[in-house]
Design an enzyme around this catalytic site. Structure first.
Site, PDB file in Angstrom:
ATOM      1  N   GLY A  18       0.814  -1.203   0.000  1.00  0.00           N
ATOM      2  CA  GLY A  18       0.000   0.000   0.000  1.00  0.00           C
ATOM      3  C   GLY A  18       0.843   1.246   0.000  1.00  0.00           C
ATOM      4  O   GLY A  18       2.070   1.209  -0.122  1.00  0.00           O
ATOM      5  N   ASN A  19       0.175   2.395   0.159  1.00  0.00           N
ATOM      6  CA  ASN A  19       0.889   3.666   0.143  1.00  0.00           C
ATOM      7  C   ASN A  19       1.678   3.907   1.422  1.00  0.00           C
ATOM      8  O   ASN A  19       2.707   4.589   1.413  1.00  0.00           O
ATOM      9  CB  ASN A  19      -0.103   4.809  -0.083  1.00  0.00           C
ATOM     10  CG  ASN A  19      -0.682   4.795  -1.484  1.00  0.00           C
ATOM     11  OD1 ASN A  19       0.041   4.734  -2.464  1.00  0.00           O
ATOM     12  ND2 ASN A  19      -2.001   4.826  -1.590  1.00  0.00           N
ATOM     13  N   LYS A  23       0.924  -5.223   3.602  1.00  0.00           N
ATOM     14  CA  LYS A  23       0.300  -6.360   4.267  1.00  0.00           C
ATOM     15  C   LYS A  23       0.843  -7.648   3.655  1.00  0.00           C
ATOM     16  O   LYS A  23       0.933  -7.768   2.434  1.00  0.00           O
ATOM     17  CB  LYS A  23      -1.223  -6.305   4.106  1.00  0.00           C
ATOM     18  CG  LYS A  23      -1.868  -5.084   4.717  1.00  0.00           C
ATOM     19  CD  LYS A  23      -3.370  -5.079   4.472  1.00  0.00           C
ATOM     20  CE  LYS A  23      -4.034  -3.848   5.034  1.00  0.00           C
ATOM     21  NZ  LYS A  23      -5.488  -3.816   4.763  1.00  0.00           N
ATOM     22  N   GLY A 102      -7.241   0.220 -10.058  1.00  0.00           N
ATOM     23  CA  GLY A 102      -6.373  -0.152  -8.950  1.00  0.00           C
ATOM     24  C   GLY A 102      -6.375  -1.654  -8.729  1.00  0.00           C
ATOM     25  O   GLY A 102      -7.442  -2.276  -8.690  1.00  0.00           O
ATOM     26  N   ASP A 104      -5.904  -3.283  -6.084  1.00  0.00           N
ATOM     27  CA  ASP A 104      -6.596  -3.642  -4.856  1.00  0.00           C
ATOM     28  C   ASP A 104      -8.093  -3.765  -5.092  1.00  0.00           C
ATOM     29  O   ASP A 104      -8.748  -4.651  -4.527  1.00  0.00           O
ATOM     30  CB  ASP A 104      -6.299  -2.631  -3.745  1.00  0.00           C
ATOM     31  CG  ASP A 104      -6.508  -1.184  -4.183  1.00  0.00           C
ATOM     32  OD1 ASP A 104      -6.585  -0.916  -5.398  1.00  0.00           O
ATOM     33  OD2 ASP A 104      -6.584  -0.312  -3.296  1.00  0.00           O
ATOM     34  N   THR A 180     -19.696  22.209  17.459  1.00  0.00           N
ATOM     35  CA  THR A 180     -19.125  22.142  16.108  1.00  0.00           C
ATOM     36  C   THR A 180     -18.534  20.764  15.845  1.00  0.00           C
ATOM     37  O   THR A 180     -18.708  20.188  14.770  1.00  0.00           O
ATOM     38  CB  THR A 180     -18.046  23.224  15.932  1.00  0.00           C
ATOM     39  OG1 THR A 180     -18.656  24.505  16.102  1.00  0.00           O
ATOM     40  CG2 THR A 180     -17.430  23.153  14.551  1.00  0.00           C
TER      41      THR A 180
END
Length: 251
Positions: A18-19, A23, A102, A104, A180
């Site tokens: 991944g980025n 894994k 992608g 993934d 908020t």
């Protein structure tokens, strides 16, 4: 002399780059027997897994950086399949721009089809982005949708406004926020639940019956919060990559 169990000779090493994290998982006869995450994929990690788990073959899917020297090192120890849009699949890829899809997303779609063969299945991956991917009952991957992930929505409100704070993802939350912070939580979290339910309804209207499988780091959030029934499989991408690796061994 006692021989090693047969399953030791069928171990697959699955690597999802991944980025930010990589894994890794080991599958024996289609059953996941080991998993871990690393921030940097190294030769030492590969050598340890290959030795400890008697790896027979390896597949790598990379959306992040995957150095050539790591690929060469793996190939010296096991047969290596580097997954991309040209890799043969057990489903038909009908995406019009497969080179932009992608890996993934495609691997998760294969995993969902493996869990629910011969039926329409929608895979929803909730991570950095929320991706929706549809596989039909006859095994055709049609594509889907991409929208901002939960954390990305919080960051966007903070970044593109002058005074709204960056709110941490926590649950449960109010429907009507009275500060908020709770108003942002209500807007983002209730908004994403509404989006997902609406998308599932739209797909169900065209492809019924429909099974829905969730995966990704935030998949736990949606469990029991949607009006639609879902299944959760946290390692669906790894599961799909394992099937792709086995499929390519047999063609």
């Amino acid at each position: 002399m006692t021989s090693k169990p047969e399953e030791e000779h069928k171990a697959n090493l699955i690597i999802d780059v991944g980025n930010t994290l990589t894994k890794l998982a080991v599958f024996n006869n289609n059953k996941q027997t080991h998993s871990e995450k690393v921030s940097r994929l190294s030769e030492q990690v590969i050598e340890r897994l290959v030795t400890e788990h008697h790896i027979k073959k390896t597949i790598v899917s990379a959306v992040g950086e995957f150095p050539a020297y790591i690929a060469e090192f793996i190939a010296q120890h096991t047969p290596l399949l580097q997954f991309n849009h040209t890799t043969p699949l057990p489903i038909k890829n009908c995406y019009k721009t497969p080179n932009t899809l992608g890996p993934d997303r495609l691997a998760a779609a294969v995993g969902a089809n493996t869990l629910h063969p011969n039926t329409n299945v929608l895979c929803i991956d909730s991570g950095t982005a929320i991706t929706y991917d549809l596989v039909t009952a006859d095994g055709q991957y049609l594509g889907g949708a991409i929208s901002p992930g939960i954390e990305m929505r919080f960051k966007a409100l903070n970044h593109f406004t002058a005074k709204l704070p960056l709110v941490s993802f926590n649950i449960p939350t109010l429907v009507v926020g009275n500060t908020t912070e709770t108003s942002i939580l209500s807007g983002v979290l209730n908004g994403v639940l509404g989006e997902v339910d609406r998308y599932i309804d739209s797909i169900s209207a065209q492809y019924s019956p429909l099974n829905v499988v969730f995966t990704g780091g935030n998949s736990f959030f949606f469990d029991k919060k949607l009006k639609n029934s879902i299944f959760v499989h946290p390692n669906l991408v790894l599961f799909g990559l394992n099937r792709i690796l086995n499929y390519n061994e047999n063609i």
